[in-house]
Structure formats: structure tokens, C-alpha cells
Motif scaffolding. Structure first.
Motif, PDB file in Angstrom:
ATOM      1  N   ARG A 343       0.908  -1.250  -0.308  1.00 19.00           N
ATOM      2  CA  ARG A 343      -0.121   0.265   0.103  1.00 19.00           C
ATOM      3  C   ARG A 343       0.166   0.862   0.120  1.00 19.00           C
ATOM      4  O   ARG A 343       0.566   1.962  -0.475  1.00 19.00           O
ATOM      5  CB  ARG A 343      -0.927   0.053   1.343  1.00 19.00           C
ATOM      6  N   GLU A 347       0.575   3.933  -2.798  1.00 20.00           N
ATOM      7  CA  GLU A 347       0.111   5.371  -2.216  1.00 20.00           C
ATOM      8  C   GLU A 347       1.614   6.207  -3.013  1.00 20.00           C
ATOM      9  O   GLU A 347       1.289   7.825  -3.323  1.00 20.00           O
ATOM     10  CB  GLU A 347       0.401   5.746  -0.849  1.00 20.00           C
ATOM     11  N   GLN A 348       2.662   5.986  -2.597  1.00 23.49           N
ATOM     12  CA  GLN A 348       3.953   7.047  -3.010  1.00 23.49           C
ATOM     13  C   GLN A 348       4.025   7.023  -4.588  1.00 23.49           C
ATOM     14  O   GLN A 348       4.011   8.079  -5.502  1.00 23.49           O
ATOM     15  CB  GLN A 348       5.079   6.494  -2.941  1.00 23.49           C
ATOM     16  N   LYS A 351       0.957   9.187  -5.679  1.00 21.68           N
ATOM     17  CA  LYS A 351       1.398  10.543  -5.025  1.00 21.68           C
ATOM     18  C   LYS A 351       1.876  11.428  -6.712  1.00 21.68           C
ATOM     19  O   LYS A 351       2.276  12.280  -6.706  1.00 21.68           O
ATOM     20  CB  LYS A 351       2.124  10.621  -3.718  1.00 21.68           C
TER      21      LYS A 351
END
Length: 602
Positions: A343, A347-348, A351
Motif C-alpha cells: 500500500r 500510495e507513493q 502521489k
């Protein structure tokens, strides 16, 4: 769980109370009954003895009185005895004491007490006459002494009162013996009932004990099975779980925790510093765990990067809460670990993609602003040359005058019409550009009033037409009134225009709430319709699906509708079929729309 524990404690208290009551019935009740019976038996025996003593005292008083008179009679018969005077003195001294004893023994029986008092009076009178007889004898008055002794036996008949007292004592003795026998029978019956009660209570105790033992055994079996099932579930869970004591040493770990951190499943008393080759050596985390134990604070979603025994660096989320152990006063710490490495990577990536998207959006916004500025500039700059073309075409036609031939007149008309059409296109393009740049002036807009206003205007521009209107009740929304008026003018104007070839035009306007709670407006007609294969062209600038000779227009109205609706946070779409009309839908938020960058509300 707490309610079940309370019920168990209450049941235990009731069982303890019942057991104490049973012990009381089995042990204390027989003792109390036996003691009461013994006391009653002793009391009955004392009453029987007292009755016999009363009889003995009465006989003794009578005998003492008779002995005294007999001694006096011997004196009178010239048969002196050295003990006569002593016997009289003893009688005078002993009888009052015996009477006092008799009074004390009969004071609980009123009838006997009255007879004793009567006996005392008789004895006092008789003893007084005996003393008188002794004085007269001593005075040599034998006749007077004999008369006094005779009067004592005649006037004061001790035997009559004594017989009554003895008879009463005998009768009371019989009653008391009967009471003693009755009491003995009652005691026997009470003991029998007590024995029966003991047997019943012992039976109940045995039965209840057996049931409780059975329940306890079943509960222990169920508890063992529950523990086994919970252990199976704990070991089957793929999320690492550990139970630590108040010194942060392991009490229990599941298979996932053991596999991730290299801790044996049967590991005990291993400190977190030694787990996973220092994976848990974070001082801040350990302080948080101690706070959970000391202050009963739960630890939620504590993120940490750990390097596990497989050499992989993982992003984990740690949760912890305090538990109270049943077999110990020291609390325990339940620790759960969630591996969110995947996760975190996602998420990185998100982003990074968002950052890239923000850049693209900024680029698109810049391009749009440049396009709008270019469109406005081009449209504005084209108006002056176009006005010159139109003006000089008119001047040329006027200069030629009547000498102009038909061909020249036609060419000049084409130039004039083309310039007028181009001027209208430029004006529409300027309107379209302003719709993208102008600020929204949000206010309450009565859609019912806008529709009525637009309908009246459309009917005035189509004289002689037969149009059937079906307009439902429409709400008040929040939006820019002028822009929403443009929406209705375009949609209702199109409905009137494309039903121009119908003998009777039918135009329906309705509203409903969609699944998202927004207002959905619909304008339907029975006009020319369109082919759904070309529905994507409907809302493009200068896109048309019909020839200008059939239906006039420049193809920018629906583009304006789409831009206005989208600026209000809604969407627009259409459905149609050639020759069977069309239905246009657009949505508006039921609440005030948000103000994105570049919008303005006044």
C-alpha cells in the motif's frame, strides 16, 4: 462478556447462600429442636419435683403442728416429757419458715398461693392457741390449757386446708406429667420431621452438587474447546499477533508473527529488543507501548519501517491495547502488525501520478486560457474587416445602381449574406468564449419562472404554430440566472425549431431526483430527432446533424449549454431517434455547487 461474568458471580453467590442455608437446616435446626426439647423436659421435671416438694412441705407443716399438740397433750395428761417445750418451740420457729418456702414454691399458681395463704392464717391461729395452752399450763391452769388446745384443733383445721393443697398439688402433678408426655411426643415428632428435612436437604444438596459438577465439567470441556479453537484461529490468521507481559516480554505469538520475525511459536519471556534482530528496538514505539500498559491508552495505526529476518524492509502499521489477565493481576499487551508495504508503494506511485497530473492540469489550464484568449482575440479582430466587407459591398451595389446586372446583383447578395452569417458566427464564438471566462454569480434561481419566460418568448417567435406544452413543477436551484436562462433558451428553442415540420408539436419538460440526489431536468419533443451514432457531435462547436436549409442555426447553442451545465457542476446528455423526436437531459446539484479556481460567486 462483562454481563456474563456478572451473571456467573450472582449465580455463585446464590449457590453459596443455598449451601449455607442447607447446612443451617441440617446442623442447626436439630440442635435447636433438641435443645428446646431438653429445656422443656427439664422444666417439666422441675415442675413435677416442685409439686412433690409442695406435698412434702404441707405434710411436714401438718406433722410439725401435730407433734407440738401431741407434746402439749402429754403434759396435760401428767405425762411430762423433757422434750415437750422444745418441740413447741421448734414448731413455733420452723412452721413460719416452712410456710415461706411453700409460698415461694406456689407463687406461680394463684389458686395454690391462695390456699397457702389460708394455710398460713390457720397455722398462725393454731400456733397462737398452742402458745396460749403452754402459758396456761405453766400457770397451773390445766383446764384452760386443755380448752385452748381443743379450740386450736376445732377452730383451725389445718388438715382441711392441707388436704386441699395436697389435692391441688396432686392434680397439678398429673397435669404436669401429662404435659411432659405431650412434650416428649412433640419432641419426637419434631425430631422425626427434622430428620426428614435433613434427608430432603441432603438429597437436594447432593442433586444440586452433581448438577453443578456436571455443569462445571461441561464448562471446562467447552472452555478447553474454545481455547483450542481460539488458538487455531490465532495461528491461522495471517496478520502477525503477539501477547506481551508488563515487561514487554513475549507470552504468546502466532505463526505469522513467528514467520515474519523469526520468533519460535513456543517462545516465552523474550524481550521486544531481541525480536527480529532489532526490528522492535525503536525507543518511541517502546515508550508508546509502555503508555498503553500504564495508562490504558490504545495505540492506533503507528507506522514504522522495519527490516525483518528475511532482509526485506517493510512498512508496517502497529496497533496495541491493554488486556487484563484472569490469572494474574499484571496487565498484558495485545500487539497486532499489518504489513502495508504494498500500500505504501502504491500510495507513493499515486502521489507521483498526482503530481504529474497536477502539472498536466496546469498545462491544460494554460492552454485553455490561451485558446480562449486566442478565440476572443481572433473573433474581436475579425469583426472590423468583416464590417468593412459588408459596408463596401453595400457601397458597391449603391454605386453601380440600376446598371448592375442580375449576376452582379447575385454576387453582391452572396457577399452580403456570407458576411452577415460570418458576423453571427463571430458573435456566437464571442459568447462561447465569455461563458468560459466569466465569473458565476450564484443566487437562488426559480427554474419554473425561467421556463415560463422562455416558453412565452419561443411561442412569440413561432406565430401560427400549434404547440402542446406539458411542464411539471420545477424547483428553485442555486446558480447563475443569466447562464441558466441561456440553457433553457437553447434547449426550448431547439425543441420548437425541430418540431417545425410537425402538425402538432409536443414538448415535455420534467424533473426528477437521480440516485445521487441531484436534480435531473428533461426536455423532450416529437420533432425530427437525430441518429444516436452521431450523438457525440451534438455538443461540439459549430457541429450540426441537419442541413441549414432544413433547420436554421450555426451549431453552437448546445456547446454553450454543455459549458454552462459543466460550470455548475452538472452534466448534459441526449437521446434521440430520427423522425421520433429527442430528449435532452441535464443535472444540477441540489445544494450550492463548489467554487473551483477561477469561479466567483456574488
Amino acid at each position: 462478556m462483562i454481563r456474563g461474568r456478572v451473571r456467573q458471580v450472582a449465580a455463585l453467590r446464590w449457590r453459596t447462600g443455598g449451601l449455607l442455608f442447607a447446612v443451617l437446616v441440617i446442623v442447626a435446626l436439630p440442635y435447636l429442636i433438641t435443645r428446646g426439647g431438653s429445656q422443656q423436659s427439664l422444666a417439666a421435671g422441675e415442675r413435677v419435683t416442685r409439686s412433690a416438694e409442695v406435698q412434702a412441705l404441707v405434710y411436714r407443716i401438718a406433722d410439725q403442728t401435730y407433734d407440738s399438740e401431741t407434746a402439749i397433750q402429754h403434759l396435760l395428761m401428767d405425762d411430762p416429757s423433757g422434750h415437750a417445750e422444745v418441740a413447741v418451740q421448734n414448731t413455733q420457729r420452723m412452721v413460719p419458715d416452712l410456710l415461706d418456702q411453700l409460698r415461694r414454691m406456689t407463687e406461680d399458681n394463684p389458686d395454690q398461693a391462695r390456699l397457702v395463704e389460708r394455710l398460713g392464717a390457720v397455722e398462725n391461729g393454731r400456733l397462737a392457741l398452742q402458745q396460749q395452752a403452754m402459758r396456761r399450763y405453766q400457770q397451773k391452769d390445766a383446764v384452760g390449757a386443755a380448752q385452748a388446745l381443743h379450740d386450736a384443733g376445732t377452730l383451725y383445721r389445718t388438715e382441711d386446708v392441707a388436704d386441699k393443697i395436697v389435692a391441688g398439688a396432686e392434680q397439678e402433678l398429673q397435669h404436669r406429667r401429662e404435659d411432659a408426655r405431650t412434650q416428649s411426643r412433640d419432641n419426637s415428632a419434631a425430631l422425626a420431621l427434622t430428620a426428614l428435612a435433613q434427608l430432603v436437604m441432603l438429597t437436594i444438596v447432593v442433586v444440586v452438587s452433581e448438577r453443578q459438577i456436571g455443569k462445571r465439567l461441561r464448562a471446562e470441556v467447552g472452555e478447553r474447546q474454545a481455547v483450542q479453537r481460539s488458538q487455531m484461529i490465532l495461528q491461522a490468521v495471517r496478520e502477525p499477533i503477539a501477547l506481551l507481559d508488563h515487561h514487554l516480554r513475549t507470552l504468546l505469538v502466532n505463526a505469522a508473527f513467528s514467520e515474519l520475525y523469526g520468533v519460535p511459536e513456543d517462545s516465552r519471556a523474550e524481550h521486544v529488543d531481541d525480536i527480529g534482530q532489532g526490528a522492535w528496538a525503536d525507543e518511541i514505539l517502546q515508550q508508546r507501548l509502555r503508555d498503553v500498559l500504564l495508562r490504558d491508552r490504545e495505540l492506533w495505526d503507528y507506522e514504522l519501517t522495519q527490516r525483518t529476518v528475511d532482509g526485506v524492509e517493510r512498512h508496517v502499521v502497529i496497533n496495541a491495547r491493554r488486556l487484563q489477565q484472569q490469572d494474574s493481576e499484571s496487565p498484558a499487551l495485545l500487539l497486532t502488525v499489518s504489513d502495508v508495504t504494498a500500500r505504501a508503494l502504491v500510495e507513493q506511485q499515486v502521489k507521483e501520478l498526482n503530481h504529474q497530473l497536477e502539472g498536466k492540469v496546469a498545462q491544460v489550464s494554460d492552454v485553455n486560457r490561451e485558446l480562449e484568449a486566442f478565440s476572443y482575440s481572433v473573433s474581436h479582430d475579425l469583426r472590423a474587416p468583416l464590417r468593412h466587407i459588408t459596408a463596401f459591398a453595400q457601397k458597391l451595389e449603391t454605386h453601380l445602381g440600376a446598371e448592375v446586372d442580375a449576376t452582379t446583383h447575385h454576387y453582391l447578395g452572396v457577399i452580403r449574406d456570407a458576411s452577415q452569417r460570418m458576423a453571427q458566427l463571430i458573435e456566437d464564438l464571442l459568447v462561447f468564449s465569455r461563458l468560459g471566462r466569466g465569473a458565476l454569480r450564484l443566487q437562488a434561481v426559480d427554474m419554473q419562472a425561467l421556463v415560463e419566460e422562455t416558453r412565452t418568448l419561443a411561442e412569440s417567435e413561432a406565430p401560427g404554430r400549434h404547440i402542446e406544452w406539458r411542464v411539471e413543477s420545477l424547483p428553485t436551484v442555486v446558480g447563475d440566472e443569466n447562464m441558466l436562462r441561456t440553457v433553457w433558451q437553447n434547449l426550448i428553442g431547439n425543441a420548437v425549431k425541430y418540431t417545425g415540420q410537425c402538425k402538432t408539436a409536443q414538448i415535455d419538460i420534467s424533473m426528477q431526483r437521480n440516485d445521487g440526489g441531484d436534480y435531473e431536468f428533461t426536455i423532450g419533443d416529437n420533432g425530427a430527432g437525430f441518429d444516436m451514432r452521431y450523438v457525440d457531435k451534438l455538443f461540439g462547436v459549430f457541429q450540426r446533424l441537419h442541413k441549414a436549409s432544413e433547420f436554421p442555426g450555426n451549431g453552437i447553442g448546445l456547446a454553450n449549454v454543455q459549458r454552462i451545465v459543466m460550470r455548475h457542476g452538472g452534466r448534459v446528455w441526449a437521446e434521440g431517434e430520427p423522425g421520433r423526436g429527442a430528449r435532452f437531459h441535464f443535472t444540477l446539484s441540489a445544494v450550492e455547487p463548489p467554487s473551483p479556481d477561477g469561479w466567483m460567486a456574488s
